[in-house]
Scaffold this motif. Sequence first.
Motif, short mmCIF file in Angstrom:
data_model
loop_
_atom_site.label_atom_id
_atom_site.label_comp_id
_atom_site.label_asym_id
_atom_site.label_seq_id
_atom_site.Cartn_x
_atom_site.Cartn_y
_atom_site.Cartn_z
N ASP A 1 46.77 35.51 34.14
CA ASP A 1 46.40 36.61 34.96
C ASP A 1 46.62 38.05 34.91
O ASP A 1 46.23 38.88 35.47
N ALA A 2 47.22 38.30 33.55
CA ALA A 2 47.39 39.71 33.28
C ALA A 2 46.28 40.27 32.30
O ALA A 2 45.36 39.33 31.82
N SER A 3 46.10 41.58 32.53
CA SER A 3 45.04 42.20 31.76
C SER A 3 45.35 41.98 30.16
O SER A 3 44.60 41.86 29.42
N GLY A 4 46.78 42.19 30.13
CA GLY A 4 47.15 41.56 28.48
C GLY A 4 47.50 42.61 27.53
O GLY A 4 47.83 42.06 26.55
N HIS A 5 47.45 43.96 27.95
CA HIS A 5 47.54 44.91 26.66
C HIS A 5 49.01 44.64 26.05
O HIS A 5 49.19 44.34 24.70
N ASN A 6 50.08 44.48 26.69
CA ASN A 6 51.48 44.43 26.36
C ASN A 6 51.79 42.89 25.50
O ASN A 6 52.20 42.92 24.73
N MET A 7 50.98 42.12 26.33
CA MET A 7 51.18 40.59 25.73
C MET A 7 50.64 40.31 24.31
O MET A 7 51.19 40.07 23.52
N LEU B 1 35.19 43.42 31.51
CA LEU B 1 36.12 43.89 32.50
C LEU B 1 37.64 43.68 32.12
O LEU B 1 38.19 42.53 32.13
N ILE B 2 38.47 44.66 31.95
CA ILE B 2 39.87 44.69 31.58
C ILE B 2 40.68 44.64 33.02
O ILE B 2 40.96 45.62 33.40
N VAL B 3 40.87 43.46 33.67
CA VAL B 3 41.68 43.68 34.67
C VAL B 3 42.75 42.44 34.77
O VAL B 3 42.56 41.41 34.19
N GLY B 4 43.69 42.71 35.82
CA GLY B 4 44.64 41.55 36.00
C GLY B 4 45.13 41.72 37.39
O GLY B 4 45.08 42.60 38.06
N THR B 5 45.72 40.42 37.74
CA THR B 5 46.48 40.52 39.11
C THR B 5 48.18 40.51 38.90
O THR B 5 48.64 40.34 39.96
N VAL B 6 48.47 40.58 37.79
CA VAL B 6 49.99 40.56 37.80
C VAL B 6 50.12 41.44 36.45
O VAL B 6 49.27 42.15 35.82
N GLY B 7 51.53 42.14 36.20
CA GLY B 7 51.75 43.19 35.54
C GLY B 7 52.04 44.78 36.01
O GLY B 7 52.10 44.72 36.98
N ALA C 1 42.62 36.29 38.37
CA ALA C 1 41.93 37.36 37.51
C ALA C 1 40.59 37.28 37.77
O ALA C 1 39.88 38.24 37.71
N ARG C 2 40.04 36.01 37.30
CA ARG C 2 38.87 35.88 37.11
C ARG C 2 38.04 36.25 38.69
O ARG C 2 37.00 36.70 38.96
N ARG C 3 38.92 35.68 39.84
CA ARG C 3 38.26 35.94 41.20
C ARG C 3 38.08 37.46 41.31
O ARG C 3 37.06 37.97 41.79
N LEU C 4 39.16 38.11 40.94
CA LEU C 4 39.16 39.60 41.13
C LEU C 4 37.97 40.22 40.17
O LEU C 4 37.27 41.29 40.73
N ALA C 5 37.81 39.90 39.03
CA ALA C 5 36.76 40.22 38.17
C ALA C 5 35.21 39.99 38.76
O ALA C 5 34.32 40.84 38.84
N ALA C 6 35.23 38.70 39.65
CA ALA C 6 34.03 38.49 39.95
C ALA C 6 33.75 39.23 41.37
O ALA C 6 32.47 40.04 41.65
#
Length: 356
Positions: free
Chosen positions: A136-142, A280-286, A313-318
């Motif tokens: 659910d993270a956008s994931g940049h740091n990960m 779409l670079i989005v996340g719901t945590v982080g 995160a997929r829900r948010l992107a949709a």
Amino acid sequence: MNDSDTIVTEIPTRWVGPLRVSGDAITTEAPHSEIAVPLATYETPLWPSVGRGASISREIPGGIRTVVIGERMTRSVLFVAEGAVGADAAARAVQQRLPELQEVVSAGSRHAQLLEAHPEVVGNLLFVRFAFLTGDASGHNMVTNASDALMQRILSWGLGIDYGSISGNFCSDKKATAVNGILGRGRNVVAEILLPHEVVERRLRTTARRVADLSVRKNLVGSTIAGAIRSANAHYANMLLAFYLATGQDAANIVEGSQGITYAEEREDGLYFSCTLPHLIVGTVGNGKHLAHVNANLERLGCRDEREPGANARRLAALMAATVLCGELSLLAAQTNPGELMAAHLLMERKETPSA
């Protein structure tokens, strides 16, 4: 810098809608959901414009249909070899030993999964573009952390290459490039709607033919002569930035997020209208999601529920893609009518701005 140096910048925010939305990422037992969305912006005419598209979506049985086609976050690393022969040999080794690299990532993270490694050799330089799932993270740091571990493992193989950089710009992060659309980065979402001719004429004061023609002439041809990169839309960035700021996203990601294609057709039964947003670079945590107002907004959007990793995160992107469609449809329809766009802006901005 300490907490006392931090100030709060106010951005006007309004909940717009609700939008009628359907699709696998909008997990609901009903055929569709009706969901209001938060938009933080100084361009306040955006609220009624998106609101018009939202209210139109509620007239359509399935509303705006969304489909999440893919998801991944990328980081490209850079190695330096003595020459092209050595760089190519190292690239082949990376591909042949991908399962080993996948184990490295899984051992170092609960959520990151390595999907693929895409090498490119330029002279004596070896670029490797890693693609990951990040939950659910956008994931940049990960993905940066995972790529650090991957570089250490690859360098330990004794391939005759040296460290170049943890990020080689082949990712491509916060830049308008073609590679993100071709190989994928972020959530790839399509939002579409079919509007009966009567709805187009009554609610948008235009016709399917005029909207479809303008989409080709403005978005496709106009963007082409401007030199746009895999992008043909009117103003995706407006809706995305407003949604990003309201939900704690890294706002700089609209650089690649706003690259997308609007497509419209006149059909026998009405206007087919779609917005494709491939990264779409989005996340719901982080980072940023811990703020009280952001957390409250994500909860109201239904993006804090207990679901499998990545589903929120997929829900948010949709929902973002559906919101983009509402604003894009409203603006293009207005531009088919001479004078309508400017008249609407003047009227709305005078209502929002106090007189001196």
